[in-house]
Design an enzyme around this catalytic site. Structure first.
Site, short mmCIF file in Angstrom:
data_model
loop_
_atom_site.label_atom_id
_atom_site.label_comp_id
_atom_site.label_asym_id
_atom_site.label_seq_id
_atom_site.Cartn_x
_atom_site.Cartn_y
_atom_site.Cartn_z
N CYS B 18 0.84 -1.20 0.00
CA CYS B 18 0.00 0.00 0.00
C CYS B 18 0.87 1.24 0.00
O CYS B 18 0.67 2.18 -0.75
CB CYS B 18 -0.83 0.06 1.27
N VAL B 22 1.23 4.23 -2.79
CA VAL B 22 0.65 5.56 -2.57
C VAL B 22 1.72 6.65 -2.61
O VAL B 22 1.48 7.74 -3.12
CB VAL B 22 -0.15 5.59 -1.25
#
Lengths: 453, 369
Positions: B18, B22
């Site tokens: 993640c 990001v």
């Protein structure tokens, strides 16, 4: 194992007892080393996990919740709500547009459905990086729903597992001081850093009940929100897992003047010392007499059987690799009680004082490691020819593949290993693993071909 | 650099998280830069797949990495090599081993990708091995592009890589379900027979015959038995078909993974004279539990997470899927192929008959069944 070298950056984190200087520690893990450590979120999650009547909501994508679902054998005598890993299951669009609304909706729905006494909301990497204002959501829901909705500041990238422990302590501290302490007597304690793995908290609570000491709260084993709310009324804090709970103990000392003692309930010596020290602090003759009686009774109950195990296990060699160094001290001593010698010992999160004490405690030749990795551990196990590895779930395959007995002393353990009864369980488990007939068939011990030419 | 100096792998597979997604880490650029700066030693390979937790499920990540093997490594050199590519999807190492055994029995050379046998099911040798002898080799991965055909066993976990290989190197593929149960194994064996241009040997015919014989022997216990099936989508699709072959009535067919394709495929299979089933993707176990409570089944087939429902409702659970967290055996014995089907048959009937022996009244408790 072919020549495994210790990474240059890690050289200072490995030494033998005889070596000058101390073990370097408290460092970020070396990239590419493959640490056995976990992340900040995981640190918070495991510390708060045993609070059984609280709702635990992981604000992030599903993975963080899925991989921490029902992972600790932390037992509850009542509610089982803590064993669920609720998640906001953040998706790509939430990452772009923010997840605050989804979090608020999830909390409303879950609180209505499960009626918890409080809710903990864990921030994961994603919550941290997309900038969701989790504390603000928690604050507004606390006001709206009339129960504490507590933000746990635990984005994975914000430090090491230790920082997660600290975040968990800060979250707990939001409950402290909010309950009524008027009924708490003068001989009262909190147990900090005791997580009721396999029912260990119940053993300790029983000891203290028998010597006339009131346990106000256990943080967090078999934990309840109401107990935490009134823990500031206790007169003494006993800190077992110091790695996780020192921060909370220090805050309680500073704000409420509650002194604390580091104790351990692993092994006979440490358990007896913990009980005697606690009794001595209250300076009450009756409590001290009952403490002596208790230790006497318990020892008489387990000693004969322990002696039998000691006879069999004498001279066997052990490796220890655990999360907190304080537990390692107890294990070294407990193994000595069984006649065994610790030849490798290390921890994921020990501090300089811990390692100094460990060095002092160990026998000559013992190798001490901080934040080790699988290859180093395997290398030393073979070089030092150990009979037993004490560790957690990540160390188990290393031991078994090498053909070494293993004892799980991490939070997945299935047997209570604390207290006097726990020492006997520990002896049984070590004996069962070290003396298993299976090892004699493994190549390390059989030393011969199984099919003769 | 540290990875190469201490662990010395031939290839590093980078999975993004993640966080790296990001903050916008550009993995191909980082790989290129590291190579230019000499941080990746000569002859070593680094590949990557995008696997953030907020897109899809575990199945998505698996499929993405399998696809990355193809897009990074498969080459078309011009020559055609014999091995048929077999993409097994999300299975146990014992299943991979069984697929290789079946192919060897057929005398059909295959390249299995990925192949976790002799990696996740290593014998006890007294050595903690970082690089066990099993698995697909780099040379085999490169050779995927020269194969005449691919057999992909699973819509979610195997087909995407096969599509990528067709696109990149023009290798056509058979899009099959996982080879669990009679028909699915038939389809796999037949596809392999055709791709490799071989005859099915008598030994395999006999294996199939033994399965069919066992199915006929015990079919009476399965006929019209309502079951719930849940887990990862490719496993559930294939197990549903086997359940139908045994005369069971799948009542709830659930997966947590996303994708209409799951519901479509299961509904295709269920298209027959059986009562309607509730088929759901992106479903959860809470819903399954509520539905079972309201309208029970006689058997639950799924992974370890079904044990809470099984205990609460006192319904036998047969564990199928990878990984199983609380029972031994799945890495030792296969679920795929005719032998795997025999093993499932044994597990299904043991679970139901044990339950019956434990709960039935005295006059129904029989020695011979």
């Amino acid at each position: 194992m072919p020549n495994i070298t210790i990474l240059e950056e890690r050289q200072a984190q490995v030494l033998r007892k005889e070596d000058p200087g101390q073990v370097a520690c408290g460092k970020r893990s070396v990239a590419g080393s493959v640490s056995q450590r976990a992340c900040v979120f995981c640190g918070s999650r495991v510390v708060l996990y045993p609070i059984a009547d609280a709702l635990h909501v992981v604000h992030g994508p599903i993975g963080c919740a899925a991989y921490t679902w029902d992972i600790r054998g932390a037992q509850s005598s009542g509610p089982q709500l803590h064993r669920n890993s609720f998640s906001t299951d953040l998706q790509e669009k939430d990452v772009i547009f923010g997840g605050e609304k989804k979090l608020a909706a999830a909390l409303r729905e879950l609180i209505a459905a499960t009626r918890p006494k409080a809710a903990f909301v864990y921030s994961t990497c994603i919550a941290g990086i997309i900038g969701d204002d989790v504390p603000a959501v928690c604050k507004s829901l606390t006001a709206e729903l009339g129960l504490p909705v507590i933000s746990v500041e635990s984005p994975g990238f914000s430090g090491t597992k230790k920082d997660g422990y600290r975040a968990a302590c800060d979250a707990i501290y939001q409950l402290v001081g909010t309950g009524d302490t008027s009924q708490i007597g003068p001989h009262s304690i909190n147990l900090l850093g005791e997580f009721n793995i396999a029912g260990e908290t119940w053993l300790m609570k029983d000891y203290f009940r028998r010597i006339g000491i009131e346990v106000v709260s256990c943080i967090t084993g078999d934990g309840r929100v109401e107990e935490i709310r009134r823990c500031h009324g206790a007169r003494l804090n006993l800190v077992q897992c110091s790695g996780s709970m020192m921060h909370l103990a220090q805050r309680l000392e500073k704000d409420y003047g509650i002194p604390f003692r580091r104790v351990s309930f692993f092994g006979i010596e440490d358990t007896a010392a913990a009980i005697y020290d606690t009794a001595a602090i209250f300076g009450n003759a009756d409590i001290e007499r009952r403490a002596r009686d208790l230790v006497g009774q318990e020892l008489a109950r387990i000693q004969p059987e322990l002696r039998r195990y000691r006879k069999i296990l004498k001279g066997k060699k052990a490796a220890i690799y655990v999360g907190g160094a304080f537990k390692a001290f107890s294990l070294v001593r407990a193994l000595r009680t069984l006649g065994m010698r610790t030849v490798l010992v290390g921890s994921q999160t020990g501090n300089p004082q811990d390692y100094a004490q460990l060095k002092e405690l160990c026998d000559p030749g013992t190798v001490i490691v901080d934040d080790s990795n699988p290859l180093e551990l395997a290398k030393f196990c073979l070089e030092l020819d150990v009979d037993l590895f004490i560790g957690g779930v990540k160390e188990r395959p290393i031991a078994y593949k090498l053909g070494i007995g293993f004892c799980d002393h991490n939070h997945e353990r299935k047997e209570a290993l604390a207290g006097f009864e726990g020492m006997l369980n520990f002896a049984k488990e070590v004996h069962a693993s070290v003396m298993s007939p299976i090892w004699k068939f493994t190549p390390r011990r059989s030393k011969q071909l199984h099919f003769q030419a | 650099m540290n990875i190469f100096s201490i662990y010395n792998p031939d290839i590093v597979a980078v999975h993004t998280t993640c966080l790296s997604e990001v903050i916008g880490d550009d993995i191909p650029t980082i790989i290129k830069k590291s190579r230019d700066e000499g941080k990746i030693p000569e002859g070593k390979v680094v590949i990557h797949a995008n696997t953030p937790s907020f897109v899809g499920s575990n199945v998505t990540g698996f499929a993405n990495m399998c696809t990355a093997f193809v897009t990074y490594l498969a080459e078309k050199s011009g020559g055609t090599t014999t091995p048929t590519n077999v993409f097994p999807g999300w299975l146990d190492p014992s299943d991979m081993r069984e697929i290789k055994r079946l192919a060897a029995e057929l005398r059909a050379p295959i390249t299995l990708c990925p192949d976790t046998s002799d990696v996740l099911d290593l014998p006890q040798t007294g050595i903690y091995e970082m690089y066990p002898k099993g698995g697909t080799t780099l040379a085999q991965l490169k050779g995927l592009g020269d194969s005449p055909r691919t057999i992909a066993l699973g819509k979610f976990t195997a087909h995407p890589a096969a599509e990528a290989l067709e696109k990149k190197c023009g290798v056509p593929f058979d899009a099959l379900d996982a080879p669990i149960g009679l028909t699915n194994t038939d389809l796999f064996i037949d596809a392999l027979r055709q791709a490799a241009g071989v005859e099915v040997p008598a030994s395999i015919e006999a294996e199939r015959g033994r399965l069919l014989d066992a199915m006929s022997d015990i079919g009476q216990y399965f006929h019209n038995v309502p079951v719930a099936i849940f887990g990862d989508p490719d496993t559930v699709i294939a197990v549903t078909r086997f359940a139908l072959e045994l005369g069971m009535v799948p009542k709830y067919v659930f997966t947590g993974a996303t994708g209409k394709a799951f519901e479509n495929r299961v509904n295709e299979l269920l298209d027959g004279p059986i009562p309607p089933a509730i088929v759901k993707a992106q479903a959860d176990l809470l819903e399954l539990h509520e539905r079972i409570k309201a309208d029970p089944v006689k058997l639950i087939i799924g992974n370890t997470h079904g044990k809470h429902i099984a205990r609460a409702e006192d319904i036998p659970l047969v564990r199928v899927g990878f990984p199983i967290l609380d029972r031994i055996g799945h890495r030792l014995f296969p679920t795929v192929g005719y032998r795997g089907a025999m093993r499932l048959l044994e597990k299904f009937s043991d679970a139901m008959l044990d339950y019956r022996d434990r709960t039935c009244s005295e006059e129904w408790f029989e020695l011979v069944q």
